[in-house]
Write a protein that holds these residues in place. Structure first.
Motif, PDB file in Angstrom:
ATOM      1  N   LYS A   8      -2.043  -8.553   1.349  1.00  0.00           N
ATOM      2  CA  LYS A   8      -2.227  -8.509  -0.104  1.00  0.00           C
ATOM      3  C   LYS A   8      -1.301  -7.535  -0.830  1.00  0.00           C
ATOM      4  CE  LYS A   8      -7.115  -9.824  -0.344  1.00  0.00           C
ATOM      5  NZ  LYS A   8      -7.228 -10.678   0.752  1.00  0.00           N
ATOM      6  N   THR A   9      -0.922  -6.428  -0.165  1.00  0.00           N
ATOM      7  CA  THR A   9      -0.151  -5.392  -0.858  1.00  0.00           C
ATOM      8  C   THR A   9       1.064  -4.953  -0.043  1.00  0.00           C
ATOM      9  OG1 THR A   9      -1.437  -3.553   0.085  1.00  0.00           O
ATOM     10  CG2 THR A   9      -2.212  -4.463  -2.030  1.00  0.00           C
ATOM     11  N   ILE A  10       1.995  -4.339  -0.755  1.00  0.00           N
ATOM     12  CA  ILE A  10       3.158  -3.683  -0.155  1.00  0.00           C
ATOM     13  C   ILE A  10       3.271  -2.304  -0.799  1.00  0.00           C
ATOM     14  CG2 ILE A  10       4.703  -4.831  -1.803  1.00  0.00           C
ATOM     15  CD1 ILE A  10       6.908  -4.648   0.388  1.00  0.00           C
ATOM     16  N   ARG A  11       3.671  -1.319  -0.009  1.00  0.00           N
ATOM     17  CA  ARG A  11       3.781   0.057  -0.501  1.00  0.00           C
ATOM     18  C   ARG A  11       5.205   0.350  -0.948  1.00  0.00           C
ATOM     19  NH1 ARG A  11       0.687   4.102   2.877  1.00  0.00           N
ATOM     20  NH2 ARG A  11      -0.885   3.081   1.594  1.00  0.00           N
ATOM     21  N   VAL A  12       5.306   0.950  -2.123  1.00  0.00           N
ATOM     22  CA  VAL A  12       6.570   1.484  -2.622  1.00  0.00           C
ATOM     23  C   VAL A  12       6.356   2.956  -2.940  1.00  0.00           C
ATOM     24  CG1 VAL A  12       7.405  -0.734  -3.514  1.00  0.00           C
ATOM     25  CG2 VAL A  12       6.091   0.783  -5.029  1.00  0.00           C
ATOM     26  N   TYR A  13       7.449   3.684  -3.050  1.00  0.00           N
ATOM     27  CA  TYR A  13       7.381   5.123  -3.299  1.00  0.00           C
ATOM     28  C   TYR A  13       8.142   5.467  -4.567  1.00  0.00           C
ATOM     29  CZ  TYR A  13       5.845   5.174   1.534  1.00  0.00           C
ATOM     30  OH  TYR A  13       5.156   4.929   2.699  1.00  0.00           O
ATOM     31  N   GLN A  14       7.629   6.487  -5.245  1.00  0.00           N
ATOM     32  CA  GLN A  14       8.310   7.073  -6.393  1.00  0.00           C
ATOM     33  C   GLN A  14       8.028   8.571  -6.392  1.00  0.00           C
ATOM     34  OE1 GLN A  14       6.735   4.110  -9.486  1.00  0.00           O
ATOM     35  NE2 GLN A  14       8.881   4.378 -10.082  1.00  0.00           N
ATOM     36  N   ALA A  15       8.934   9.346  -6.967  1.00  0.00           N
ATOM     37  CA  ALA A  15       8.754  10.794  -7.087  1.00  0.00           C
ATOM     38  C   ALA A  15       8.712  11.157  -8.561  1.00  0.00           C
ATOM     39  CB  ALA A  15       9.896  11.522  -6.390  1.00  0.00           C
ATOM     40  N   TYR A  16       7.740  11.989  -8.927  1.00  0.00           N
ATOM     41  CA  TYR A  16       7.542  12.338 -10.330  1.00  0.00           C
ATOM     42  C   TYR A  16       7.177  13.803 -10.509  1.00  0.00           C
ATOM     43  CZ  TYR A  16       7.680   7.491 -11.867  1.00  0.00           C
ATOM     44  OH  TYR A  16       8.089   6.230 -12.156  1.00  0.00           O
ATOM     45  N   SER A  17       7.213  14.219 -11.758  1.00  0.00           N
ATOM     46  CA  SER A  17       6.766  15.556 -12.161  1.00  0.00           C
ATOM     47  C   SER A  17       5.245  15.643 -12.038  1.00  0.00           C
ATOM     48  CB  SER A  17       7.168  15.812 -13.613  1.00  0.00           C
ATOM     49  OG  SER A  17       6.440  14.916 -14.462  1.00  0.00           O
ATOM     50  N   GLN A  63      10.640  15.793  -9.581  1.00  0.00           N
ATOM     51  CA  GLN A  63      10.358  14.988  -8.388  1.00  0.00           C
ATOM     52  C   GLN A  63       9.516  15.747  -7.366  1.00  0.00           C
ATOM     53  OE1 GLN A  63      13.799  12.998  -6.727  1.00  0.00           O
ATOM     54  NE2 GLN A  63      14.842  13.035  -8.682  1.00  0.00           N
ATOM     55  N   THR A  64       8.562  16.524  -7.826  1.00  0.00           N
ATOM     56  CA  THR A  64       7.760  17.350  -6.919  1.00  0.00           C
ATOM     57  C   THR A  64       6.626  16.595  -6.257  1.00  0.00           C
ATOM     58  OG1 THR A  64       6.423  18.091  -8.780  1.00  0.00           O
ATOM     59  CG2 THR A  64       8.254  19.527  -8.112  1.00  0.00           C
ATOM     60  N   HIS A  65       6.196  15.494  -6.848  1.00  0.00           N
ATOM     61  CA  HIS A  65       5.104  14.694  -6.271  1.00  0.00           C
ATOM     62  C   HIS A  65       5.658  13.377  -5.764  1.00  0.00           C
ATOM     63  CE1 HIS A  65       1.512  16.969  -7.472  1.00  0.00           C
ATOM     64  NE2 HIS A  65       2.261  17.361  -8.491  1.00  0.00           N
ATOM     65  N   ILE A  66       5.403  13.088  -4.493  1.00  0.00           N
ATOM     66  CA  ILE A  66       5.784  11.816  -3.911  1.00  0.00           C
ATOM     67  C   ILE A  66       4.533  10.934  -3.943  1.00  0.00           C
ATOM     68  CG2 ILE A  66       6.737  10.605  -1.917  1.00  0.00           C
ATOM     69  CD1 ILE A  66       8.610  12.797  -3.095  1.00  0.00           C
ATOM     70  N   LEU A  67       4.641   9.810  -4.649  1.00  0.00           N
ATOM     71  CA  LEU A  67       3.523   8.882  -4.760  1.00  0.00           C
ATOM     72  C   LEU A  67       3.789   7.641  -3.930  1.00  0.00           C
ATOM     73  CD1 LEU A  67       2.815   9.045  -8.607  1.00  0.00           C
ATOM     74  CD2 LEU A  67       1.782  10.405  -6.760  1.00  0.00           C
ATOM     75  N   ALA A  68       2.744   7.194  -3.228  1.00  0.00           N
ATOM     76  CA  ALA A  68       2.757   5.907  -2.528  1.00  0.00           C
ATOM     77  C   ALA A  68       1.978   4.957  -3.422  1.00  0.00           C
ATOM     78  CB  ALA A  68       2.089   6.034  -1.164  1.00  0.00           C
TER      79      ALA A  68
END
Length: 187
Positions: A8-17, A63-68
């Motif tokens: 059902k899902t696929i994981r992507v990553y982003q980095a944010y403040s 870019q201190t937080h890496i989100l999945a």
């Protein structure tokens, strides 16, 4: 392309403040403000490529937080099907590429995949740039779950710094080859 995914899902990553990440985690999606809906946003299915881009979450305050972000496979596949290369490719004229770019809500870019030391490998990782139309779908329909994996990034980085590569490799998300489902729905 390799990724963490299920049926059902696929994981992507982003980095944010802090502000954007905290808001996204609290809301279960990105909220504007602080997230800017009108800007292209780039998602990356490769954990190590994200670590390269964000310097393990230590590169800069933005870019201190890496989100999945687990998104629907139908949405991800829609993005792939409605994309064009971010730069002209051999065999396509500049005029044809400009036409494709104007008509496509998504950009695709391939860059060398990275190893644990963030050195380039011989195979490539995909980056997917979501334009305004795709960002609206991403934020309002595709996102199923957001997790903060900053502590994982720091853990793997610490193991790499200590040259504990087997332990670092074991801690990585299990990315496997991805094949689109070719679904026509956007959610």
């Amino acid at each position: 392309m390799r990724a963490v995914f299920d049926d059902k899902t696929i994981r992507v990553y982003q980095a944010y403040s802090d502000a954007i990440a905290d808001s996204a985690l609290a809301n279960g999606t990105f909220a504007s403000p602080p997230f800017k809906m009108e800007r292209m946003t780039w998602v990356k299915p490769s954990f190590l490529w994200m670590m390269y881009r964000a310097g393990w979450g230590l590169k800069d305050p933005g870019q201190t937080h890496i989100l999945a972000i687990d998104i629907s496979r139908a949405g991800f596949d829609w993005a792939l099907a409605n994309s064009c290369p971010s730069h002209p490719t051999p065999g396509i004229s500049q005029q044809e590429w400009e036409r494709q770019k104007h008509q496509s809500p998504v950009r695709i870019q391939w860059d060398p995949e990275r190893d644990l030391r963030l050195q380039p490998l011989s195979h490539h990782a995909i980056q997917i740039g979501l334009g305004r139309q795709a960002v609206a779908l991403y934020v309002n329909e595709w996102i199923q779950r957001i997790s903060d994996v900053t502590s994982l990034a720091h853990e793997v980085h610490a193991l790499v710094e200590k040259e504990k590569f087997d332990e670092a490799r074991a801690a990585l998300p299990k990315e496997i080859p991805y094949s689109p489902q070719m679904a026509s729905a956007t959610n």
